[in-house]
Design an enzyme around this catalytic site. Sequence first.
Site, mmCIF file in Angstrom:
data_model
loop_
_atom_site.group_PDB
_atom_site.id
_atom_site.type_symbol
_atom_site.label_atom_id
_atom_site.label_comp_id
_atom_site.label_asym_id
_atom_site.label_seq_id
_atom_site.Cartn_x
_atom_site.Cartn_y
_atom_site.Cartn_z
ATOM 1 C CG ASP A 119 -6.089 -0.138 2.664
ATOM 2 O OD1 ASP A 119 -6.243 -1.054 1.712
ATOM 3 O OD2 ASP A 119 -6.522 1.262 1.689
ATOM 4 C CG HIS A 139 -1.970 1.268 1.256
ATOM 5 N ND1 HIS A 139 -3.164 1.155 0.446
ATOM 6 C CD2 HIS A 139 -1.862 2.385 1.907
ATOM 7 C CE1 HIS A 139 -3.822 2.061 0.426
ATOM 8 N NE2 HIS A 139 -3.288 3.026 1.474
ATOM 9 N N GLY A 199 42.101 34.550 -15.839
ATOM 10 C CA GLY A 199 42.427 35.955 -15.708
ATOM 11 C C GLY A 199 43.602 36.255 -14.817
ATOM 12 C CB SER A 200 44.984 39.057 -12.870
ATOM 13 O OG SER A 200 43.981 39.370 -11.942
ATOM 14 C CB ILE A 224 35.733 34.168 -19.919
ATOM 15 C CG1 ILE A 224 34.698 34.942 -20.520
ATOM 16 C CG2 ILE A 224 35.440 32.841 -19.643
ATOM 17 C CD1 ILE A 224 34.094 34.548 -21.836
ATOM 18 C CB CYS A 253 47.111 33.788 -21.403
ATOM 19 S SG CYS A 253 46.645 32.093 -22.209
#
Length: 909
Positions: free
Chosen positions: A152, A116, A660-661, A581, A717
């Site tokens: 039930d 059930h 990036g940096s 980015i 880079c």
Amino acid sequence: MRMFCYSSVKMKIAVIGQSLFGQEVYKELRKDGHNIVGVFTIPDKDGKADPLATEAEKDGVPVFKFPRWRVKGQAIPEVVAQYKATGAELNVLPFCSQFIPMEVIDHPKHGSIIYHPSLLPRHRGASAINWTLIHGDKKGGFTVFWADDGLDTGPILLQRECNVEPNDTVNTIYKRFLFPEGVKGTVDAVRLIAEGKAPRITQPQEGATYECIQKKDNSKIDWNQSAEAIHNWIRGNDKVPGAWAEVDGQKVTFYGSTLVDNGTAANGQPLEIPGASKPGIVTKAGLVLFGNDGKTLMVKNLQFEDGKMIAAAQYFKAGSSAAVELNEEEKTFAEQMRAVWQSILTNVSQIDDSTDFFKSGAASMDVVRLVEEVKLRASSCQLQNEDVYMNTTFQDFIQMCVRKLRGEDDEEELVVDYVEKNVNNMTIKMPHQLFINGEFVDAEGGKTYKTINPTDGTAICDVSLAQISDVNKAVAAAKEAFEEGEWGKMNPRDRGRLIYKLADLMEQHQEELATIESIDSGAVYTLALKTHVGMSIQTFRYFAGWCDKIQGSTIPINQARPNRNLTFTKKEPIGVCAIVIPWNYPLMMLAWKTAACLAAGNTVVLKPAQVTPLTALKFAELAARAGLPKGVVNILPGSGALVGQRLSDHPDVRKLGFTGSTEIGKHIMKSCAVSNVKKVSLELGGKSPLIIFSDCDMDKAVRMGMSSVFFNKGENCIAAGRLFVEDSIHDQFVKKVVEEIKKMKIGDPLDRSTDHGPQNHKAHLDKLVEYCQTGVKEGATLICGGKQVQRPGFFFEPTVFTDVQDHMHIAIEESFGPVMIISKFKMDDVLRRANATEYGLASGVFTRDISKALYVSERLNAGTVFVNTYNKTDVASPFGGFKQSGFGKDLGQEALNEYLKTKAVTIEY
């Protein structure tokens, strides 16, 4: 075939039930070695047997298909007799929908057990799952209990529970827990009985509930309640019988409800709904509804009285589209699908245009089959189950498929407010708004900024400037697309096809993309076409091929006898990934990270550099047109301090990729650690050494040495930040370099004869001037250049310094511009000097001596070493640095690992 029995006792079992659930319980009981003496299920429907019956018949097990067991409350004697003849010792009732008489329930030695789908005694009755959701229960689950003469009410044998999520539906909770765990739980209950360990726990009356079976006439929506209560009512009745309300004089059924953030503004067309506290709003995402508490929910689909289902967003457009006329190829496809329908609907003599799939007896498993059959015949037509439910007649189904094949399906049209410019002998069309959840939208408050053309310093256009609330919306969209949307559920090969289609669209627009890149970043057009755009296309194609090749491994581990173990790993997507980015290669940096991220199955929120946002926004348009689902790609132009910081801090972002940096990279890494320990990959600064030995090919060394510095105006880079030239050839090398520089043409990047375009933006140009002034002050010899070109725009001369000593600023810090730093060397100390830097991104060596080349390349402490070449990156070769140049890889197979997590699974058997 040998069967294994986990319990010590094999029982004779009668299975009384139906559906796939009953089929799986039956199969597992047989695996346990029990003797299934009979299967009792429902009669065939429209000539099709129930899955339980099909499975049992295949095994030769007696199958009984009684239409009923009782008449007027009394057991049918011949039915009971046939049952008793099986000699069952236990009845197992998985998803039994028939009323079974007590003469059958009590007959076996061990009685009867029933599955059930609720935590009894709560939600007794046939609509238990529905009421779990309608009541907003925080816990759900199932019960296996001993059958008695109540509804039930029998003693509990076994219970298992799960959390109910706020947006769970009958389908999601069933598929996630009630089906798989319910099968296991039912079989476990049988094992307990076989072992004599099965409990009989009397159900308490306290907390017991019984609700009526949900039928259409009692599932009408009461609008005078909270948004959460309305949402619970709709999801509790989804898909059957369906919660409904009167709209425009007819019954409309609501499907696919979710709670909506109350702070999210709903923009759309109002829809009057009698009894509702406010009119609904038909938005691009769905129909927004209001509770009496002012809070909101959204439904995705609507069904009318004639059975037609539509996307709620299309409410005011329903019925407006004319039928498309099929070409010969499409007619062939239609006839193939007619044959498929005929093979599924075996009870229908002929499939005509008005044949209704579901009214002709199709079930949910038939929907799955139909979707797969379409894929086999038209791989580009990617259907969802909902597409079948919304197009139930054969004619509607074919029209829908053909529209998808043509790219003209009922997907909402992408609205783009272009900025158009006639430049480079073409008209370029540039989006300039944020891209969130598949739409171009203004930033909060309508905030904008101007992006500047570095060639002449003029404004290109106003670009939307993202705010924190925009970041939150984008992350939420990406999260929903990953967790709930089709992207997270998509077959990897289909994902690869979409990414490949995106690459094709980029190629079709390559001249436009290269032109936008040139006017936005100053990249020389021919270089932008070949590298900025060309390599971006290659990158997406490369990673499209990886989508269906991501796999784990099996691992031998120590065995603990008498048991054996199987350990394997799975590679899984991380979730929402942020990508930040830089401005030197705006499109290519996007591609290097985004392609691997999408191939791994993640969703993306990307912040382009504030000064170069335009190719990223054009990419967003192409991604939408390629068919990437809403929320998979989101683009947010804005400042690093605000947008980048919020992405670093956001708790729902699970990975951040940054180029990036070094200074900013350190700050991002700290923020990511403090926020939620999100995974990070960093590609940072560089001061890459290039060592040129006296035995080199001089002409090639000069040519490649210049490229190593001046490629892309030095905004590179991996640019050679310092050239070490052996003293015996130093003067000759410098002389040849200066001669070549004099031949270089500085000017308009759209001029095909230009060698050297403008620096990207004014602030960077000013830093280059200051950098060179510092070199002169330190005593380095300025051979040529070192100044801003006196013309409109941000032009800087190619520059050469010699006599550069190791302690000088220009010997230590990168210029990120067209500045060649040359130092003499002798053999005894060049490796020490080349490695005496905190950076380790790239390096190079020129020599004809292969032994020397290998020796030096082995000892150079950098992520990439070029020998007798430079700048030769490839989509298949991993790229990334050591030391303070960061960690993690772009490109190649290794890049996928940045966007995947590894899960180890150990199974004992």
